[in-house]
Motif scaffolding. Sequence first.
Motif, PDB file in Angstrom:
ATOM      1  N   THR A  50       3.017   2.305   7.095  1.00  0.00           N
ATOM      2  CA  THR A  50       2.717   3.580   6.749  1.00  0.00           C
ATOM      3  C   THR A  50       2.354   3.479   5.313  1.00  0.00           C
ATOM      4  O   THR A  50       1.191   4.264   4.898  1.00  0.00           O
ATOM      5  N   ASP A  51       2.792   2.540   4.521  1.00  0.00           N
ATOM      6  CA  ASP A  51       2.466   2.665   3.098  1.00  0.00           C
ATOM      7  C   ASP A  51       1.297   2.283   2.795  1.00  0.00           C
ATOM      8  O   ASP A  51       0.225   2.570   2.110  1.00  0.00           O
ATOM      9  N   THR A  52       0.861   1.169   3.609  1.00  0.00           N
ATOM     10  CA  THR A  52      -0.300   0.521   3.915  1.00  0.00           C
ATOM     11  C   THR A  52      -1.554   1.514   4.056  1.00  0.00           C
ATOM     12  O   THR A  52      -2.752   1.632   3.344  1.00  0.00           O
ATOM     13  N   MET A  53      -1.274   2.283   5.266  1.00  0.00           N
ATOM     14  CA  MET A  53      -2.236   3.283   5.541  1.00  0.00           C
ATOM     15  C   MET A  53      -2.362   4.283   4.325  1.00  0.00           C
ATOM     16  O   MET A  53      -3.328   4.672   4.243  1.00  0.00           O
ATOM     17  N   ASN A  54      -1.342   4.926   3.855  1.00  0.00           N
ATOM     18  CA  ASN A  54      -1.625   5.798   2.965  1.00  0.00           C
ATOM     19  C   ASN A  54      -2.348   5.269   1.542  1.00  0.00           C
ATOM     20  O   ASN A  54      -3.188   5.829   0.973  1.00  0.00           O
ATOM     21  N   SER A  55      -2.159   3.773   1.381  1.00  0.00           N
ATOM     22  CA  SER A  55      -2.843   3.141   0.214  1.00  0.00           C
ATOM     23  C   SER A  55      -4.387   3.254   0.696  1.00  0.00           C
ATOM     24  O   SER A  55      -5.203   3.512  -0.247  1.00  0.00           O
ATOM     25  N   LEU A  56      -4.707   3.083   1.700  1.00  0.00           N
ATOM     26  CA  LEU A  56      -6.054   2.970   2.354  1.00  0.00           C
ATOM     27  C   LEU A  56      -6.655   4.272   2.389  1.00  0.00           C
ATOM     28  O   LEU A  56      -7.848   4.401   1.650  1.00  0.00           O
TER      29      LEU A  56
END
Length: 109
Positions: free
Chosen positions: A50-56
Amino acid sequence: MIDSITQISSLSPTRNLKELVETSSSLNGTLAPGENAGMNFASVLGGMATDTMNSLKFAEVKSFEGIQGKANTREVVDAVLQAQQSLNTAIALRDKIVNAYLEVTKMSI
């Protein structure tokens, strides 16, 4: 970006591990075997994804803002580099998990 840095620990690639350590140290060991401790491997991986997707998504928004002239170049570059680092970490983690799975499947019973 410089204004948003409040602690030197925010520069560390392991900055989210502090929460994990605090959570695991708060467990007092009174759980029975197989009982859920509130945090498991799947929830940690889900949170990281989830953190990775939010960063992207944030990098994409900043890129569009940069094209429209609403964000300066530094903000766009910082967001894109953070997204790239998050994606590289996610890919490396995926590769490690797949390799571990393949090693387990090679074991004889």
